[in-house]
Design a protein around this motif. Sequence first.
Motif, PDB file in Angstrom:
ATOM      1  N   TYR A 110       0.700  -1.405   0.009  1.00  0.00           N
ATOM      2  CA  TYR A 110       0.147   0.035  -0.027  1.00  0.00           C
ATOM      3  C   TYR A 110       0.762   1.278  -0.016  1.00  0.00           C
ATOM      4  O   TYR A 110       0.595   2.245  -0.710  1.00  0.00           O
ATOM      5  CB  TYR A 110      -0.840  -0.267   1.093  1.00  0.00           C
ATOM      6  CG  TYR A 110      -1.773   1.138   1.329  1.00  0.00           C
ATOM      7  CD1 TYR A 110      -3.070   1.357   0.538  1.00  0.00           C
ATOM      8  CD2 TYR A 110      -1.619   2.393   1.943  1.00  0.00           C
ATOM      9  CE1 TYR A 110      -3.730   2.387   0.450  1.00  0.00           C
ATOM     10  CE2 TYR A 110      -2.563   3.326   2.104  1.00  0.00           C
ATOM     11  CZ  TYR A 110      -3.507   3.450   1.287  1.00  0.00           C
ATOM     12  OH  TYR A 110      -4.446   4.789   1.381  1.00  0.00           O
ATOM     13  N   HIS A 111       1.924   1.242   0.713  1.00  0.00           N
ATOM     14  CA  HIS A 111       2.968   2.470   0.719  1.00  0.00           C
ATOM     15  C   HIS A 111       3.443   2.682  -0.519  1.00  0.00           C
ATOM     16  O   HIS A 111       3.576   3.837  -1.116  1.00  0.00           O
ATOM     17  CB  HIS A 111       4.011   2.166   1.910  1.00  0.00           C
ATOM     18  CG  HIS A 111       4.808   3.352   1.874  1.00  0.00           C
ATOM     19  ND1 HIS A 111       4.858   4.524   2.617  1.00  0.00           N
ATOM     20  CD2 HIS A 111       6.130   3.402   1.464  1.00  0.00           C
ATOM     21  CE1 HIS A 111       5.805   5.183   2.544  1.00  0.00           C
ATOM     22  NE2 HIS A 111       6.652   4.466   1.757  1.00  0.00           N
ATOM     23  N   THR A 114       1.130   4.369  -3.175  1.00  0.00           N
ATOM     24  CA  THR A 114       0.813   5.658  -2.776  1.00  0.00           C
ATOM     25  C   THR A 114       1.851   6.532  -2.560  1.00  0.00           C
ATOM     26  O   THR A 114       1.671   7.794  -2.550  1.00  0.00           O
ATOM     27  CB  THR A 114       0.043   5.730  -1.329  1.00  0.00           C
ATOM     28  OG1 THR A 114       0.862   5.089  -0.234  1.00  0.00           O
ATOM     29  CG2 THR A 114      -1.137   4.717  -1.407  1.00  0.00           C
ATOM     30  N   LEU A 120       3.622   6.251  -9.528  1.00  0.00           N
ATOM     31  CA  LEU A 120       2.398   7.318  -9.820  1.00  0.00           C
ATOM     32  C   LEU A 120       2.352   8.166 -11.150  1.00  0.00           C
ATOM     33  O   LEU A 120       1.384   8.851 -11.646  1.00  0.00           O
ATOM     34  CB  LEU A 120       2.291   8.005  -8.533  1.00  0.00           C
ATOM     35  CG  LEU A 120       2.118   7.165  -7.390  1.00  0.00           C
ATOM     36  CD1 LEU A 120       2.179   8.397  -6.336  1.00  0.00           C
ATOM     37  CD2 LEU A 120       0.779   6.297  -7.218  1.00  0.00           C
ATOM     38  N   GLY A 130      -1.383   8.320 -10.091  1.00  0.00           N
ATOM     39  CA  GLY A 130      -1.401   9.192  -8.780  1.00  0.00           C
ATOM     40  C   GLY A 130      -2.619  10.044  -8.577  1.00  0.00           C
ATOM     41  O   GLY A 130      -2.413  10.691  -7.695  1.00  0.00           O
ATOM     42  N   ARG A 132      -6.628  10.857  -8.078  1.00  0.00           N
ATOM     43  CA  ARG A 132      -7.828  10.460  -7.013  1.00  0.00           C
ATOM     44  C   ARG A 132      -9.315  10.697  -7.923  1.00  0.00           C
ATOM     45  O   ARG A 132      -9.262  11.309  -8.947  1.00  0.00           O
ATOM     46  CB  ARG A 132      -7.810  11.069  -5.982  1.00  0.00           C
ATOM     47  CG  ARG A 132      -6.723  10.624  -5.008  1.00  0.00           C
ATOM     48  CD  ARG A 132      -6.443  11.341  -3.933  1.00  0.00           C
ATOM     49  NE  ARG A 132      -5.580  10.827  -2.773  1.00  0.00           N
ATOM     50  CZ  ARG A 132      -4.359  11.094  -2.826  1.00  0.00           C
ATOM     51  NH1 ARG A 132      -3.737  11.693  -3.883  1.00  0.00           N
ATOM     52  NH2 ARG A 132      -3.343  10.527  -2.023  1.00  0.00           N
ATOM     53  N   THR A 209     -12.381   3.384   0.224  1.00  0.00           N
ATOM     54  CA  THR A 209     -11.015   3.484   0.025  1.00  0.00           C
ATOM     55  C   THR A 209     -10.752   3.642  -1.523  1.00  0.00           C
ATOM     56  O   THR A 209      -9.707   4.663  -1.641  1.00  0.00           O
ATOM     57  CB  THR A 209     -10.551   2.085   0.584  1.00  0.00           C
ATOM     58  OG1 THR A 209     -10.886   1.891   1.842  1.00  0.00           O
ATOM     59  CG2 THR A 209      -8.904   2.021   0.198  1.00  0.00           C
ATOM     60  N   VAL A 213      -7.888   6.898  -2.267  1.00  0.00           N
ATOM     61  CA  VAL A 213      -6.554   6.716  -2.546  1.00  0.00           C
ATOM     62  C   VAL A 213      -6.109   6.896  -3.815  1.00  0.00           C
ATOM     63  O   VAL A 213      -6.903   6.862  -4.896  1.00  0.00           O
ATOM     64  CB  VAL A 213      -6.336   5.211  -2.147  1.00  0.00           C
ATOM     65  CG1 VAL A 213      -6.809   5.036  -0.508  1.00  0.00           C
ATOM     66  CG2 VAL A 213      -6.998   4.367  -2.858  1.00  0.00           C
ATOM     67  N   PRO A 214      -4.827   7.080  -4.220  1.00  0.00           N
ATOM     68  CA  PRO A 214      -4.687   7.167  -5.535  1.00  0.00           C
ATOM     69  C   PRO A 214      -4.792   5.778  -6.305  1.00  0.00           C
ATOM     70  O   PRO A 214      -4.900   4.903  -5.899  1.00  0.00           O
ATOM     71  CB  PRO A 214      -2.720   7.257  -5.480  1.00  0.00           C
ATOM     72  CG  PRO A 214      -2.761   7.836  -4.225  1.00  0.00           C
ATOM     73  CD  PRO A 214      -3.698   7.216  -3.183  1.00  0.00           C
ATOM     74  N   ALA A 217      -3.012   2.514  -5.858  1.00  0.00           N
ATOM     75  CA  ALA A 217      -3.341   1.966  -4.490  1.00  0.00           C
ATOM     76  C   ALA A 217      -4.804   1.490  -4.707  1.00  0.00           C
ATOM     77  O   ALA A 217      -4.977   0.426  -4.143  1.00  0.00           O
ATOM     78  CB  ALA A 217      -3.456   2.984  -3.413  1.00  0.00           C
TER      79      ALA A 217
END
Length: 260
Positions: A110-111, A114, A120, A130, A132, A209, A213-214, A217
């Motif tokens: 996940y890290h 993101t 991204l 990257g 949303r 979610t 999130v991007p 992700a």
Amino acid sequence: MSVFDVFAELVARLSGVLAPVFGASATAAAIVGFTLCVRLALHPLARAAVRGERVRAALAPRMAELNRRYGSDPVRLRRELERLRSQEGASPVAGCLPMLLQLPVFFAMYHLFTADEALLGHTLLGAPLGGRWFGALQAGGVLGGPGLVYGALFVLVGAVATWTYVRTRRLMAAGTVGAAATAGAAPGVAGGAAMARMLPLLSFGTLATVAFVPLAAALYVVTSTTWTAVERAALRAGRAPGASGAPAAGAASRRRRSTT
């Protein structure tokens, strides 16, 4: 080299392999492929978790009886529960530990999806990895290219969440999910039952979610969630051994009695 660097390098190499097929969307395809590979590697832990759930479900009726008999004496109740687990060779964290062992990997992925600028910066059918959902709406609206990408993700997540919701409700009606949750929570059985009632609704949290999130992700979350639903169905998670055959056997017995 950190685990994030290792994951990023693997995704980049997979993207290079997929580029001739997926073109500009190769990195997005690599995220999906990498997530599937990691989940496949973690499958033995998922099987161990399901076995632990079945142990807790099998012990649930006896643990509930102990709680009824010794609920007013916490010391005696704890001793009796430990004795029962020792006799059956069951751990109080059976089914939980394998899931906990997977969490560091999930957090690392996940890290990565993101925070890694190199990943991204790519796109999926024109939608920035990257970016949303709200940015996609501002760029082209619901029917714009990026908006349609998110629309497809929402449809897939909604379908998986609905299927998971219906399946969990059926298992709760059969008593297997509620029994497992209650067994894991003893002596606080009431808390376990409350948690079990919340289980069917948790599947819809993925929709929120994906919205915030991007996109990179979001692809990871959607892929992992879909894998989890399919995996648990294949492993018949939440069902007691032999439960699927019991209704059929009962129906056959009733038919035999009716014909005689």
